[in-house]
Design an enzyme around this catalytic site. Structure first.
Site, PDB file in Angstrom:
ATOM      1  N   CYS A 139     -70.104  34.053  -6.384  1.00 51.87           N
ATOM      2  CA  CYS A 139     -69.409  35.282  -5.447  1.00 51.87           C
ATOM      3  C   CYS A 139     -68.737  36.330  -5.695  1.00 51.87           C
ATOM      4  CB  CYS A 139     -70.132  35.732  -3.981  1.00 51.87           C
ATOM      5  SG  CYS A 139     -71.462  34.465  -2.417  1.00 51.87           S
ATOM      6  N   HIS A 178     -67.151  42.187  -1.619  1.00 56.91           N
ATOM      7  CA  HIS A 178     -68.037  40.986  -2.065  1.00 56.91           C
ATOM      8  C   HIS A 178     -69.297  41.329  -0.527  1.00 56.91           C
ATOM      9  CE1 HIS A 178     -70.879  37.941  -2.788  1.00 56.91           C
ATOM     10  NE2 HIS A 178     -70.746  37.285  -1.850  1.00 56.91           N
ATOM     11  N   ASN A 224     -76.604  39.271   1.132  1.00 58.33           N
ATOM     12  CA  ASN A 224     -76.352  38.859  -0.036  1.00 58.33           C
ATOM     13  C   ASN A 224     -76.831  38.935  -1.495  1.00 58.33           C
ATOM     14  OD1 ASN A 224     -74.073  37.049  -1.260  1.00 58.33           O
ATOM     15  ND2 ASN A 224     -73.748  36.178   0.323  1.00 58.33           N
TER      16      ASN A 224
HETATM   17  N1  ACO Z   1     -81.655  31.552  13.303  1.00 57.92           N
HETATM   18  C1  ACO Z   1     -82.125  31.277  13.785  1.00 57.92           C
HETATM   19  N2  ACO Z   1     -80.532  30.044  14.309  1.00 57.92           N
HETATM   20  C2  ACO Z   1     -79.878  29.598  13.624  1.00 57.92           C
HETATM   21  C3  ACO Z   1     -80.228  30.032  11.912  1.00 57.92           C
HETATM   22  C4  ACO Z   1     -80.921  31.587  11.421  1.00 57.92           C
HETATM   23  N3  ACO Z   1     -81.063  31.485  10.682  1.00 57.92           N
HETATM   24  N4  ACO Z   1     -79.083  29.599  10.813  1.00 57.92           N
HETATM   25  C5  ACO Z   1     -78.502  29.094  12.050  1.00 57.92           C
HETATM   26  N5  ACO Z   1     -78.878  29.138  13.586  1.00 57.92           N
HETATM   27  C6  ACO Z   1     -78.540  27.922  14.070  1.00 57.92           C
HETATM   28  C7  ACO Z   1     -78.464  26.823  14.100  1.00 57.92           C
HETATM   29  O1  ACO Z   1     -78.848  25.771  14.647  1.00 57.92           O
HETATM   30  C8  ACO Z   1     -77.245  26.247  15.275  1.00 57.92           C
HETATM   31  O2  ACO Z   1     -77.675  26.348  16.430  1.00 57.92           O
HETATM   32  P1  ACO Z   1     -76.464  25.151  17.774  1.00 57.92           P
HETATM   33  O3  ACO Z   1     -75.926  26.041  17.470  1.00 57.92           O
HETATM   34  O4  ACO Z   1     -78.373  24.536  18.300  1.00 57.92           O
HETATM   35  O5  ACO Z   1     -76.293  24.346  16.402  1.00 57.92           O
HETATM   36  C9  ACO Z   1     -76.281  27.651  15.874  1.00 57.92           C
HETATM   37  O6  ACO Z   1     -77.913  28.375  15.168  1.00 57.92           O
HETATM   38  C10 ACO Z   1     -75.261  28.279  14.955  1.00 57.92           C
HETATM   39  O7  ACO Z   1     -75.185  28.176  13.489  1.00 57.92           O
HETATM   40  P2  ACO Z   1     -73.909  27.752  12.316  1.00 57.92           P
HETATM   41  O8  ACO Z   1     -74.173  27.128  10.991  1.00 57.92           O
HETATM   42  O9  ACO Z   1     -72.754  27.741  12.958  1.00 57.92           O
HETATM   43  O10 ACO Z   1     -73.734  29.593  12.426  1.00 57.92           O
HETATM   44  P3  ACO Z   1     -72.377  30.825  12.042  1.00 57.92           P
HETATM   45  O11 ACO Z   1     -72.118  31.907  13.533  1.00 57.92           O
HETATM   46  O12 ACO Z   1     -71.151  29.734  11.490  1.00 57.92           O
HETATM   47  O13 ACO Z   1     -72.909  31.671  11.400  1.00 57.92           O
HETATM   48  C11 ACO Z   1     -73.194  31.759   9.066  1.00 57.92           C
HETATM   49  C12 ACO Z   1     -73.745  31.289  10.072  1.00 57.92           C
HETATM   50  C13 ACO Z   1     -74.007  33.678   8.842  1.00 57.92           C
HETATM   51  C14 ACO Z   1     -73.882  31.273   7.815  1.00 57.92           C
HETATM   52  C15 ACO Z   1     -72.211  32.628   9.029  1.00 57.92           C
HETATM   53  O14 ACO Z   1     -71.140  30.753   9.064  1.00 57.92           O
HETATM   54  C16 ACO Z   1     -71.498  33.247   7.331  1.00 57.92           C
HETATM   55  O15 ACO Z   1     -71.744  34.160   7.366  1.00 57.92           O
HETATM   56  N6  ACO Z   1     -70.782  32.164   6.977  1.00 57.92           N
HETATM   57  C17 ACO Z   1     -69.972  32.617   5.520  1.00 57.92           C
HETATM   58  C18 ACO Z   1     -70.556  33.134   4.658  1.00 57.92           C
HETATM   59  C19 ACO Z   1     -69.932  33.377   3.379  1.00 57.92           C
HETATM   60  O16 ACO Z   1     -69.194  34.359   3.266  1.00 57.92           O
HETATM   61  N7  ACO Z   1     -70.478  32.853   2.107  1.00 57.92           N
HETATM   62  C20 ACO Z   1     -69.745  32.946   0.903  1.00 57.92           C
HETATM   63  C21 ACO Z   1     -70.560  33.748   0.137  1.00 57.92           C
HETATM   64  S1  ACO Z   1     -71.946  33.439  -0.434  1.00 57.92           S
HETATM   65  C22 ACO Z   1     -72.026  32.304  -2.613  1.00 57.92           C
HETATM   66  O17 ACO Z   1     -70.764  32.166  -2.925  1.00 57.92           O
HETATM   67  C23 ACO Z   1     -72.836  31.920  -3.189  1.00 57.92           C
END
Ligand code: ACO
Length: 336
Positions: free
Chosen positions: A115, A263, A293
Site C-alpha cells: 500500500c 492511501h 483498496n
Molecule cells: N462480512 C460480514 N462479516 C464479516 C466480514 C465480512 N466481509 N469479515 C469479517 N466479518 C466478521 C468477523 O468474522 C467477525 O465476526 P465475530 O465477531 O463473530 O468473530 C466480525 O465481523 C468482526 O471482524 P473484525 O475482523 O474484527 O472486523 P473489523 O472491525 O476489524 O474490520 C477490517 C475489519 C475492515 C479489515 C478492518 O480491520 C480494517 O480496515 N483494517 C485495516 C486495513 C488496512 O488498513 N490495511 C492496510 C492496507 S492493505 C495492504 O497494505 C495490502
C-alpha cells in the site's frame, strides 16, 4: 539540486463493477457490514478473458499520463512500477511496460512496498530527478487483486476490501526549488511483516518441490492474511506521524494542507485522520467507496481523479500519505 514535479496523471480501472450485494452471493457478507466497517460500496474486478493484467492496466494509465504530460514516450528516462500483484513472479512489470510502450532501453525498477508502494516509488523517482541523474520518469502503481483473493466466507475479511486498477504519473525536472515535490518520508517496521502478508509463492518457508508434492487445496498461504484490527490501530498512528513529519520538515502548519490524499485503505482510517487534523471535507479526497483498496494504485487513481475534478490547483499544498503491509508507511509533500 533540482526538484521534481508531476506534469501528467492517468488512471485506468476495469469496467466490471462488483457491488457489495454481488459479493453477498459469493460469501456470507452483506452491504451493511462492508459499508459500516470500510465505507466501500463497490469495487472493480477484472473480468476473466478481458486481457487486463497488472502490467496492461499500468500501460493504459501510463499512456494517458504521458499524453497529458505533453512529452514523447521517448523522452522518458526511467520507469518505476509499484505493485504487490505482478503478472509474473519475476521479472516484475516495469520491463513489460517498457516493452509495451515501445520505450527505448531505459531502466525499469519494480517497487515492492504494497500500500505504500506508490509513495516509495515517487520518492525514488524524485531523488533520481533531484540529483540530475534523470529528467523524466514514469511512475506507475497497478494491482490485480481479484484473481488472488479467497472469495469464500473463509476469506471475507480480506476479499471484500480489495479492488483492481492502475494509476500513473509523469515526473519531470523542476528548477524552482519551492515548487514540485518538496520532500518524501519513508518508514518501515519489519517486526510486523506477517500481520499483513501473502506467504506464497515466497520460497522462505517452503520449497517449490514440497508445495507441488503436497498439492493441498486447503493451503491458505496463497491467499492474503490480514490481522485487520492490529493493522487499523497501527495505520491511524503512523498516518498521523508521517503527515506531521512532512509538514514540520517544510515549516508548514496543518491548515496549509489544501488537499490530503490518503492511501484508500479504509474510509474509517481516512475519517479518523481528517478529524484528528481538523480538516474540512474539501481538504481530503476519498474514492474508496467506488474502487475499494487498490493498494499501490490507490493514491495515483485518487490523485488523478482529484486533479480531473479540478480539486488540485497550481500553488496548492498537496499531501500524499500511505500505510500498509511491511509494515511500511510514508508521505509526500508537494507544492503543485
Ligand atoms: N462480512 C460480514 N462479516 C464479516 C466480514 C465480512 N466481509 N469479515 C469479517 N466479518 C466478521 C468477523 O468474522 C467477525 O465476526 P465475530 O465477531 O463473530 O468473530 C466480525 O465481523 C468482526 O471482524 P473484525 O475482523 O474484527 O472486523 P473489523 O472491525 O476489524 O474490520 C477490517 C475489519 C475492515 C479489515 C478492518 O480491520 C480494517 O480496515 N483494517 C485495516 C486495513 C488496512 O488498513 N490495511 C492496510 C492496507 S492493505 C495492504 O497494505 C495490502
Amino acid at each position: 539540486m533540482y526538484n521534481s514535479k508531476i506534469i501528467g496523471l492517468g488512471k485506468y480501472v476495469p469496467d466490471n463493477v462488483v457491488t457489495n450485494n454481488d459479493l453477498s452471493k459469493m460469501m456470507d457478507t452483506n452491504d451493511a457490514w462492508i459499508q459500516e466497517r470500510t465505507g466501500i460500496k463497490e469495487r472493480r474486478w477484472v473480468k476473466e478473458g478481458s486481457g487486463d493484467t497488472t502490467a496492461t492496466m499500468g500501460v493504459k494509465a501510463a499512456k494517458i499520463a504521458i499524453e497529458r504530460a505533453g512529452i514523447d514516450k521517448d523522452d522518458i528516462d526511467f520507469i518505476v512500477f509499484a505493485t504487490l500483484s505482478p503478472d509474473m513472479y519475476f521479472p516484475g512489470p516495469g520491463v513489460q511496460v517498457q516493452h509495451a510502450l515501445g520505450i527505448k532501453t531505459v531502466g525499469a525498477l519494480d517497487v515492492r512496498n504494497q500500500c505504500s508502494g506508490f509513495v516509495y516509488a515517487l520518492s525514488v523517482a524524485d531523488n533520481f530527478i533531484k540529483t540530475g541523474m534523470y529528467k523524466n520518469i514514469l511512475v506507475i502503481g497497478s494491482e490485480l487483486h481479484s484473481h488472488g483473493l479467497d472469495k469464500t466466507t473463509r476469506g471475507r475479511s480480506v476479499s471484500v476490501i480489495f479492488g483492481d486498477g492502475a494509476g500513473a504519473a509523469v515526473l519531470t525536472r523542476e528548477e524552482n526549488n519551492s515548487k514540485g515535490i518538496l520532500s518524501t518520508h519513508l518508514h518501515s517496521e519489519g517486526e510486523h511483516a506477517e500481520e499483513l502478508v501473502l506467504i506464497a509463492p515466497g520460497l522462505g518457508k517452503r520449497w517449490v518441490n514440497d508445495i507441488l508434492k503436497d498439492n493441498d487445496p486447503n493451503d491458505e498461504s496463497y491467499f492474503p492474511y490480514m490481522n485487520g484490527q492490529f493493522v487499523f490501530k497501527n495505520a491511524v498512528v503512523r498516518f498521523s506521524e508521517v503527515i506531521m513529519e512532512g509538514l514540520i520538515k517544510n515549516n508548514l502548519q496543518v491548515d496549509a494542507i489544501d488537499m490530503l490524499i490518503p492511501h484508500q485503505a479504509n474510509l474509517r482510517i481516512a475519517q479518523f485522520i481528517q478529524k484528528k487534523f481538523k480538516l474540512n471535507d474539501d481538504q481530503v479526497f476519498n474514492n474508496i467507496q467506488k474502487y475499494g483498496n487498490t493498494t499501490a494504485a490507490s493514491i495515483p487513481i485518487a490523485l488523478t481523479e482529484a486533479w480531473e475534478e479540478g480539486k488540485i490547483k497550481e500553488g496548492d499544498t498537496v499531501v500524499l500519505a500511505a500505510f500498509g503491509s511491511g509494515f511500511t508507511w510514508g508521505s509526500v509533500i508537494i507544492k503543485w
